[in-house]
Design an enzyme around this catalytic site. Sequence first.
Site, PDB file in Angstrom:
ATOM      1  N   GLU A 193       0.889  -1.168   0.000  1.00  0.00           N
ATOM      2  CA  GLU A 193       0.000   0.000   0.000  1.00  0.00           C
ATOM      3  C   GLU A 193       0.918   1.207   0.000  1.00  0.00           C
ATOM      4  OE1 GLU A 193      -1.681   3.102   0.634  1.00  0.00           O
ATOM      5  OE2 GLU A 193      -2.154   2.519   2.689  1.00  0.00           O
ATOM      6  N   CYS A 220      -2.469   9.001   2.774  1.00  0.00           N
ATOM      7  CA  CYS A 220      -2.174   8.424   1.464  1.00  0.00           C
ATOM      8  C   CYS A 220      -3.358   8.567   0.520  1.00  0.00           C
ATOM      9  CB  CYS A 220      -1.774   6.962   1.603  1.00  0.00           C
ATOM     10  SG  CYS A 220      -2.996   5.925   2.429  1.00  0.00           S
TER      11      CYS A 220
END
Length: 496
Positions: free
Chosen positions: A241, A275
């Site tokens: 990720e 993010c």
Amino acid sequence: MTSTDAAPTSTQTFTSLDPASGEVVGTHPIHSAADVAAAVATARKQAEWWQALGYDGRKKALVRWRKLIARRMEELAALMARETGKPAGDALLETALAIDHLAWAASHAEKVLKRRSVAPGLLMVNQAASVEYRPLGVVGVIGPWNYPVFTPMGSIAYALAAGNAVVFKPSEFTPGVGEWLAATFREAIGRPVLQVVTGYGETGAALTTAGVDKVAFTGSTATGKRVMAACAQTLTPVVIEAGGKDALLVADDADVAEAADAALWGAAANAGQTCAGVERVYVHERVYDQFLDELVARAERLEARPGGQVGPITMPSQVEIIRRHVDDALARGGRALVGGPVPEGARFVQPTVLVDVPEDSAAVQEETFGPTVTVTRVKDMDEAIERANGTRYALGSTVFSKDQGMAIAQRLRAGMTAINGVISFAAIPTLPFGGVGDSGFGRIHGPDGLREFTYPHAIARQRFKPAIALTTFRRTAKEEQQLTKVVRGLYGRGKR
């Protein structure tokens, strides 16, 4: 707290600091490669016990841990706020979301992973077919500092619920949070099924080569590539990720005030260190001026300061990246309607709204990870979609539109999309979370997140002898002719 059964081989330590004040929050061991190997060996033994509990036993154990975290969530949030600098309310929200995901994973693991029957197909109708998802064994989790509870728990909780033991390497900026999670697990369960190892990048690198069965990594794209390269040497699978450059699209039928509010929160919450936060906004020309007025008015009332709604930049080196992106945008003709150049030595970065920024600039193409946002006028949503899809990242995205939301969302290259909300997908336990392209691959959360930490085991069991013997040297030419007729009859009829 000692994270492994064996004493650390290194006596070196490091400190975690409050990024708002520079004060020491805690002192922690720098675990060596030998320490990491010992933790993985302990986890391997614990995994046998953990798997033997079965779904019901693991669920009961995870419920005990969940209740303990819930009872002490203010304590965890306070520690998180000190190590990251984020507002206490944001830390509480993060803790609450992590608890919700833990509850979902524990209660749904059996339904998602247990053995189930599947159709054998017409040619193999004499077989009974089934599949179940088995735990891998030991999962290594390398967590980030920006959401040091919610993000790694998306791997930890799901890996544990699936039957794995876990060795967790938290960020060197938030080691206390990682140790707190492991300590409360041990308190609730009584066994070191979840362990933590602390230190710098070398400790994380050691975890990738310590014999774990999978690595779940959250961090930058560049570091993710190094993790993949290390794991490739032993064919250890990975979940990556990585970064994002998420776009928010505003159609001409959007609720403009709500879109502006969402854009600001998505860009500046957690000081922009998200993010899946909003870094780019593309607005239909019919509502561009109205949107910009709403956004600027809200941003001008928001201030990054101690005790405010926007905290400090947690990692000092990130300030230079933010400064470079803002300076580049301004040097290339962009304008800062709110905020502006980042002062030298700044711990806090003020919310910054940039317009007229070229699409090939760093502020548009690279992950900034600060409380900045670029706003661009587009002639229609086709242009907005093209630009939103125009970076190498593809993590999250947001669409504001009363009637076009689904149509627009389905054309976006992204792992997740929120319609008339922002980052809402991350809070829904049933939805998978992850990206494509330079944003990584693999998924946490939801059924996909449970399966990510397992391997499928397929079983075919013959119930009766087949009408046409296929898998034998006794097969005759007549049986092959019969097979041909059957296949043609089943699949070859009708027009081309």
